[in-house]
Design a protein around this motif. Sequence first.
Motif, PDB file in Angstrom:
ATOM      1  N   GLY A 166       3.266  14.693  -4.692  1.00  0.00           N
ATOM      2  CA  GLY A 166       3.548  13.279  -4.457  1.00  0.00           C
ATOM      3  C   GLY A 166       3.991  13.039  -3.029  1.00  0.00           C
ATOM      4  O   GLY A 166       4.298  13.969  -2.283  1.00  0.00           O
ATOM      5  N   PHE A 167       4.037  11.787  -2.661  1.00  0.00           N
ATOM      6  CA  PHE A 167       4.426  11.411  -1.307  1.00  0.00           C
ATOM      7  C   PHE A 167       5.924  11.180  -1.235  1.00  0.00           C
ATOM      8  O   PHE A 167       6.541  10.763  -2.218  1.00  0.00           O
ATOM      9  CB  PHE A 167       3.722  10.115  -0.893  1.00  0.00           C
ATOM     10  N   PRO A 168       6.505  11.402  -0.059  1.00  0.00           N
ATOM     11  CA  PRO A 168       7.901  10.991   0.133  1.00  0.00           C
ATOM     12  C   PRO A 168       8.009   9.482  -0.110  1.00  0.00           C
ATOM     13  O   PRO A 168       7.033   8.734   0.067  1.00  0.00           O
ATOM     14  CB  PRO A 168       8.173  11.332   1.605  1.00  0.00           C
ATOM     15  N   ASP A 169       9.189   9.053  -0.517  1.00  0.00           N
ATOM     16  CA  ASP A 169       9.377   7.640  -0.876  1.00  0.00           C
ATOM     17  C   ASP A 169       8.964   6.678   0.227  1.00  0.00           C
ATOM     18  O   ASP A 169       8.327   5.656  -0.044  1.00  0.00           O
ATOM     19  CB  ASP A 169      10.830   7.379  -1.263  1.00  0.00           C
ATOM     20  N   ASP A 170       9.308   6.996   1.486  1.00  0.00           N
ATOM     21  CA  ASP A 170       8.972   6.067   2.563  1.00  0.00           C
ATOM     22  C   ASP A 170       7.459   5.970   2.788  1.00  0.00           C
ATOM     23  O   ASP A 170       6.931   4.895   3.045  1.00  0.00           O
ATOM     24  CB  ASP A 170       9.698   6.429   3.858  1.00  0.00           C
ATOM     25  N   VAL A 171       6.758   7.083   2.630  1.00  0.00           N
ATOM     26  CA  VAL A 171       5.301   7.072   2.780  1.00  0.00           C
ATOM     27  C   VAL A 171       4.664   6.322   1.609  1.00  0.00           C
ATOM     28  O   VAL A 171       3.763   5.510   1.794  1.00  0.00           O
ATOM     29  CB  VAL A 171       4.748   8.507   2.896  1.00  0.00           C
ATOM     30  N   HIS A 172       5.155   6.570   0.407  1.00  0.00           N
ATOM     31  CA  HIS A 172       4.655   5.875  -0.778  1.00  0.00           C
ATOM     32  C   HIS A 172       4.806   4.364  -0.616  1.00  0.00           C
ATOM     33  O   HIS A 172       3.873   3.605  -0.856  1.00  0.00           O
ATOM     34  CB  HIS A 172       5.402   6.379  -2.016  1.00  0.00           C
ATOM     35  N   ASP A 173       5.982   3.938  -0.180  1.00  0.00           N
ATOM     36  CA  ASP A 173       6.231   2.512   0.032  1.00  0.00           C
ATOM     37  C   ASP A 173       5.301   1.948   1.101  1.00  0.00           C
ATOM     38  O   ASP A 173       4.737   0.859   0.924  1.00  0.00           O
ATOM     39  CB  ASP A 173       7.690   2.293   0.436  1.00  0.00           C
ATOM     40  N   SER A 174       5.119   2.683   2.176  1.00  0.00           N
ATOM     41  CA  SER A 174       4.244   2.205   3.247  1.00  0.00           C
ATOM     42  C   SER A 174       2.795   2.112   2.798  1.00  0.00           C
ATOM     43  O   SER A 174       2.076   1.193   3.196  1.00  0.00           O
ATOM     44  CB  SER A 174       4.358   3.106   4.476  1.00  0.00           C
ATOM     45  N   MET A 175       2.352   3.043   1.959  1.00  0.00           N
ATOM     46  CA  MET A 175       0.983   2.982   1.439  1.00  0.00           C
ATOM     47  C   MET A 175       0.799   1.707   0.607  1.00  0.00           C
ATOM     48  O   MET A 175      -0.222   1.023   0.720  1.00  0.00           O
ATOM     49  CB  MET A 175       0.674   4.211   0.591  1.00  0.00           C
TER      50      MET A 175
END
Length: 88
Positions: free
Chosen positions: A49-58
């Motif tokens: 999975g992606f880090p939270d900040d990357v997930h949010d940015s996606m």
Amino acid sequence: MIENNPHFRLVNNAFPHIGKNIRLLWGHPEFARYVAKLMADTRNGQRKGFPDDVHDSMLRLLEQHDRDFPPSPEKPNPKGLWDDQPDY
């Protein structure tokens, strides 16, 4: 320009190969499918999975893309649903 978007910069800095694909697909209908594929677990639970900040940015990029390039509505099928069925 996508390079000026802070969410793109965050994703691109963390995952340059994903940033390259985002840059290529930005403005095209395939962008949403690409992001959806990235966010789905296609490795039978093996994907970290992606880090939270990357997930949010996606997700924010997906929202921005939908605002800037609204998806086209599905074209209706010119044939009726049952037109190609044999008559019995």
